[in-house]
Structures are given as C-alpha cells and as structure tokens.
Write an enzyme that holds these catalytic residues in place. Structure first.
Site, mmCIF file in Angstrom:
data_model
loop_
_atom_site.group_PDB
_atom_site.id
_atom_site.type_symbol
_atom_site.label_atom_id
_atom_site.label_comp_id
_atom_site.label_asym_id
_atom_site.label_seq_id
_atom_site.Cartn_x
_atom_site.Cartn_y
_atom_site.Cartn_z
ATOM 1 N N ASP A 47 99.992 69.812 -0.995
ATOM 2 C CA ASP A 47 101.480 69.492 -1.337
ATOM 3 C C ASP A 47 101.853 69.932 -2.972
ATOM 4 O O ASP A 47 102.197 69.489 -3.863
ATOM 5 C CB ASP A 47 101.745 68.238 -1.161
ATOM 6 C CG ASP A 47 103.237 67.792 -0.940
ATOM 7 O OD1 ASP A 47 103.919 68.778 -0.780
ATOM 8 O OD2 ASP A 47 103.862 66.549 -1.307
ATOM 9 N N LEU A 68 108.868 53.531 -9.581
ATOM 10 C CA LEU A 68 109.100 54.997 -9.810
ATOM 11 C C LEU A 68 109.559 55.904 -8.607
ATOM 12 O O LEU A 68 110.180 56.828 -8.998
ATOM 13 C CB LEU A 68 107.635 55.707 -10.469
ATOM 14 C CG LEU A 68 107.073 55.135 -11.493
ATOM 15 C CD1 LEU A 68 105.983 55.732 -12.030
ATOM 16 C CD2 LEU A 68 108.134 55.271 -12.942
ATOM 17 N N GLY A 69 109.170 55.357 -7.424
ATOM 18 C CA GLY A 69 109.610 56.424 -6.322
ATOM 19 C C GLY A 69 109.287 55.623 -4.860
ATOM 20 O O GLY A 69 108.412 54.646 -5.206
ATOM 21 N N THR A 100 105.584 53.784 -5.259
ATOM 22 C CA THR A 100 104.890 53.866 -6.671
ATOM 23 C C THR A 100 105.795 53.107 -7.832
ATOM 24 O O THR A 100 106.686 53.059 -8.008
ATOM 25 C CB THR A 100 104.890 55.451 -7.165
ATOM 26 O OG1 THR A 100 104.370 56.324 -5.974
ATOM 27 C CG2 THR A 100 103.974 55.751 -8.395
ATOM 28 N N LYS A 107 100.241 53.076 -6.835
ATOM 29 C CA LYS A 107 100.609 53.417 -5.556
ATOM 30 C C LYS A 107 100.114 52.585 -4.350
ATOM 31 O O LYS A 107 99.089 52.224 -4.059
ATOM 32 C CB LYS A 107 99.996 55.045 -5.366
ATOM 33 C CG LYS A 107 100.332 55.834 -6.300
ATOM 34 C CD LYS A 107 99.897 57.339 -6.071
ATOM 35 C CE LYS A 107 100.663 58.388 -6.972
ATOM 36 N NZ LYS A 107 100.081 59.713 -6.608
ATOM 37 N N GLY A 135 108.794 56.635 -0.773
ATOM 38 C CA GLY A 135 108.800 57.734 0.438
ATOM 39 C C GLY A 135 108.324 57.260 1.619
ATOM 40 O O GLY A 135 108.030 55.895 1.707
ATOM 41 N N GLY A 136 107.874 58.010 2.552
ATOM 42 C CA GLY A 136 107.534 57.673 3.845
ATOM 43 C C GLY A 136 106.353 57.111 3.927
ATOM 44 O O GLY A 136 105.906 56.328 4.933
ATOM 45 N N GLY A 193 104.900 55.459 1.110
ATOM 46 C CA GLY A 193 104.400 54.226 0.221
ATOM 47 C C GLY A 193 105.320 54.186 -0.943
ATOM 48 O O GLY A 193 106.378 54.988 -1.120
#
Length: 323
Positions: A160, A37-38, A45, A62, A40-41, A43
């Site tokens: 966030d 799904l995605g 998902t 995650k 980033g810095g 981890g």
C-alpha cells in the site's frame, strides 16, 4: 463468491480503548488516549501519550478489528497476529519505518503501538504547495528506495505505497513509510476463516496504486515498484490514479501528455508502470541502477554509435582505392 451471512464477533463498537478516549484514565495503566486520528475498514487509529515515560512521548495506537466468526478463529487470529507483529517489529530498526513499541491483545481486541511521526504526508504536501519538479521526484525516488529495499530483503511486500502513507518528518525531513498491508492481510484472512470458503478472497491495498497482479490477489515485489511509479506520477502532476486514462488494449497508463519530463525519466516511469509485472523492474536495485545511469548517458552516447553504415565504401571511394 459471496459469503453467507452469519454472526461475527466485531468488537469495534464496544472496544475497551473507547472507555479511555479523552478521559483521565490510562489505557493499560500507561497510555493517555488523546484523539482519534482515523478510521477505516480494518480498524481505528488513536494519538496517545505514554504517561509512564519521561516527557510523556507521543505514540500511535492502532486498534485492529477482525470480524472473527467463532472463538476458535479468534484464538487462531491471536497466534497469527503475534507472528505478524514480530515481523513488523523487526523492521523498526530502519530509520524510515516507525518503530513498533508494543503489541498486545485484550479480549478479542488487537493493538499495535508505534512511534508517532510528526509531519506532513506527501499527499498533504502536494495539496499545500502543488506538484513537484522532475528533480524533486528523482530525489524522492532516491530517498524512498532504501526503505523499500529493506522491507523486501526482509521478505515483506508493503502492498500500500501511496502519498498518504509516506510522511516527511518535521524533525529531520526524512521520508517515513507507514501502514504496512501485511497486518491488514492478516485481518482479511481472519474474516475469510469465518466461512468454509477458500482463503485469501479479499484485496489488500488501494485501487489505482495497486497493479493488476495485486488486484488478482497475487502481489509480488514488483507490485511495490508499480505503486512507486503511480506515486511519482501523482507528485509530478497532482493527479490521482483515477484521473489517468488507460490504453484499452494494453492497460498501460496514458500519462505523457500530463507533464513534461526528460526522456530518461519517462523511460524509467514507463517501465515501473508496465501492466505485466514481468516487464517491470523486478527489484528496487534494478530501479536504482536505472536512475543512476542518467548522468552518464551523454558520455555513453559519445562512444556508442548506432547509425547504420554501408557494408562497403561508396562507388567514388571504391574507384579511388582501385585505380
């Protein structure tokens, strides 16, 4: 202060879950990993299904990726991870927070498994249908305040809040708040422990949505209120934070020329967006009371006359009183 380079145990590239991605094998004899799904810095998902439950419900896995500098720091990270995961699990009783279904470590890898919320983020919603009306933004605030109050009462700062982290559930249209910064703070702290430098040297949040005190690594509950204010501006204008100018002297965001709202909402947003946390609403309860005041303003105005009055009647009236 820059960190000295050194080896780190970053297991992302050869993580265990990658061997189960889009294969017929089940991760931990339970999860069918469907797609990424995605990333980033902090981890990666994945969307997955729990193959051992009736109906094989969807879930989100995650994989968190701390860069531990030694086995000792990795063991400390595991203890911290379990503590943070238990705190997140306690939040899952709220209908506007995805339930934490499982958490575990395997080798040097850290995993959270949460409910999958099918729907659109507010960012996707605005891109698809355009900016929201004032009435819709007020309704958004009334919808999101209860979940922010809940996490604050559990002594957690989200850190966030932003449109991509708020999903409108397709099933029942409720707003769901995702991606808590507390876990990412734990990951940042693990990296900090790989050197002899002082901890807490990494920012957790999103520039533009995070207020000055959060950028200075001192977030407070009012930091989430600032992020709600920036999110409200995005919904009203479809502009990202970088598209707003700031007052060079005060740091206040110049937004009044970008949209037209009632004086009362403008006043509420201005207070939410104060650069100094001490000038903002300190709790979401205060924010909620300010929003609820608007329907009563007209009635209050009728019984509150603030015009200056002369200390004595005009001369003609004075003469009439003293013939």
């Amino acid at each position: 202060m820059a960190k000295s380079p050194g080896p780190s145990l970053d297991r992302t590239a050869n993580s265990e879950i990658r061997h189960y991605y889009q294969s017929h094998r089940l991760f931990r004899d339970r999860y069918r990993v469907l797609k990424k799904l995605g990333q980033g810095g902090f981890g990666v998902t994945y969307l997955a299904q729990n193959a051992v439950l009736p109906g094989e419900p969807y879930c989100v896995i995650k994989q968190l990726c701390p860069k531990a500098g030694s086995e000792l720091s990795l063991e400390r990270a595991k203890v911290r991870f379990r503590r943070e995961a238990r705190a997140l699990a306690s939040l899952g009783s709220h209908s506007q927070i995805p339930q934490l279904l499982d958490y575990f470590t395997t080798g040097g890898e850290f995993y959270l498994v949460q409910d999958y919320i099918h729907g659109e983020t507010l960012a996707q919603e605005v891109r698809r249908q355009g900016r929201l009306t004032e009435a819709q933004v007020k309704y958004f605030l009334r919808e999101i305040i209860p979940v922010v109050r809940f996490i604050h009462r559990n002594r957690i700062i989200h850190r966030d809040i932003k449109p991509p982290n708020i999903i409108r559930s397709e099933r029942d249209r409720r707003l769901v708040l995702i991606d808590f910064g507390a876990v990412r703070e734990f990951l940042a702290d693990v990296e900090d422990q790989t050197t002899l430098e002082a901890p807490a040297t990494q920012f957790v949040g999103t520039p533009g949505f995070a207020p000055p005190e959060q950028l200075a690594l001192r977030p407070c509950y009012a930091s989430d209120i600032y992020a709600l204010g920036i999110t409200s501006l995005y919904l009203l204008t479809a502009r990202t934070p970088i598209e707003f100018d700031q007052d060079p002297k005060t740091g206040a965001i110049r937004w009044h020329h970008t949209t037209t709202v009632s004086p009362h909402l403008a006043m509420v947003l201005d207070k939410m967006l104060m650069p100094d946390a001490r000038d903002r609403y300190t709790t979401v309860d205060e924010l909620e009371r300010a929003l609820e005041l608007e329907p009563h303003l007209e009635a209050l105005a009728g019984c509150m006359n603030t015009r200056d009055r002369p200390p004595y009647p005009p001369d003609d009236d004075q003469d009439a009183l003293n013939p």
